[in-house]
Design a protein around this motif. Structure first.
Motif, PDB file in Angstrom:
ATOM      1  N   PHE A  79      39.068  42.783  40.271  1.00  0.00           N
ATOM      2  CA  PHE A  79      40.187  42.460  41.166  1.00  0.00           C
ATOM      3  C   PHE A  79      41.329  43.465  41.008  1.00  0.00           C
ATOM      4  O   PHE A  79      42.150  43.600  41.902  1.00  0.00           O
ATOM      5  N   TRP A  82      44.762  42.113  41.781  1.00  0.00           N
ATOM      6  CA  TRP A  82      44.930  41.377  43.037  1.00  0.00           C
ATOM      7  C   TRP A  82      44.797  39.879  42.807  1.00  0.00           C
ATOM      8  O   TRP A  82      43.962  39.438  42.016  1.00  0.00           O
ATOM      9  N   HIS A  83      45.642  39.087  43.500  1.00  0.00           N
ATOM     10  CA  HIS A  83      45.572  37.633  43.435  1.00  0.00           C
ATOM     11  C   HIS A  83      45.682  37.058  44.844  1.00  0.00           C
ATOM     12  O   HIS A  83      46.279  37.684  45.734  1.00  0.00           O
ATOM     13  N   ASN A 161      46.174  41.079  52.679  1.00  0.00           N
ATOM     14  CA  ASN A 161      45.568  40.430  51.523  1.00  0.00           C
ATOM     15  C   ASN A 161      44.141  39.980  51.844  1.00  0.00           C
ATOM     16  O   ASN A 161      43.242  40.055  51.004  1.00  0.00           O
ATOM     17  N   VAL A 164      41.866  42.986  51.727  1.00  0.00           N
ATOM     18  CA  VAL A 164      41.549  43.351  50.345  1.00  0.00           C
ATOM     19  C   VAL A 164      40.490  42.399  49.793  1.00  0.00           C
ATOM     20  O   VAL A 164      39.546  42.827  49.111  1.00  0.00           O
TER      21      VAL A 164
END
Length: 207
Positions: A79, A82-83, A161, A164
């Motif tokens: 990740f 990334w969240h 987001n 991604v």
């Protein structure tokens, strides 16, 4: 997602999202199609303040459980920091605006595998697509970025987001499509249960 958190329109049928897609995305879409449609039907369009409040209470219950679960996850290394998008703070602000008190949060179990995690995040991040519709419905009710519909503006502005996430979905090692679909379907079921619980508290019944 898509809802809302609950509801998201089909990006594969919309030129706006004509990016490269992975077969994993389509597997998740097709595997959750039936429960997704049931959820959309249960929520219905947000054509009144009462309908919007019903939706808001439901999503608060579910999203609270989801984000509480996410706090206990060790995110995979691939990740790279990334969240998923965080909504609970603005959802709570929206609830205060609408003079409603959040109910007890839904209980959402930790995903047992990375594939199950990706199924959950597919539902959560896919809500940014449906927010494109819901934010317009909310605006017709006089709700917006500064009052009552903050979370929808956050969601509708988080399409990057979502993109991604799709790239991460493609990178997921040892991906098990059955685990991912089951996890995504379970989260949609939890969303539907949240709607039914709100309706039961208001004396509304589902067939």
């Amino acid at each position: 997602m898509n809802p809302c958190f609950f509801r998201h329109f089909d990006p594969e049928k919309t030129a706006l999202f004509s990016m490269n897609s992975t077969s994993r995305r389509f597997v998740l879409r097709d595997g959750t199609w039936t429960i997704h449609q049931q959820l959309d039907a249960a929520i219905g369009p947000l054509t009144s303040l009462a309908a919007y409040k019903r939706y808001l209470v439901s999503i608060l219950a579910l999203r609270g459980g989801v984000e509480s679960c996410f706090q206990h996850i060790s995110w995979p290394d691939f990740f790279e920091g990334w969240h998923p998008t965080t909504l609970l703070p603005v959802l709570n602000q929206d609830a205060r605006d609408m003079a409603i008190s959040p109910d007890v949060f839904s209980s959402v179990a930790l995903p047992a595998t990375i594939s199950a995690l990706m199924g959950m995040v597919y539902v959560v991040e896919g809500a940014s697509l449906g927010a494109q519709i819901l934010v317009k419905q909310a605006s017709l009710l006089g709700l917006g970025e500064e009052f009552g519909a903050r979370h929808l503006f956050v969601q509708s502005g988080s399409l990057d987001n979502w993109k991604v996430f799709l790239s991460l979905l493609d990178k997921t090692p040892a991906f098990d499509k059955e685990q991912a679909v089951d996890s995504a379907r379970n989260l949609f079921c939890s969303a539907l249960d949240a709607v039914k619980k709100v309706d039961a508290q208001q004396g509304l019944l589902h067939g």
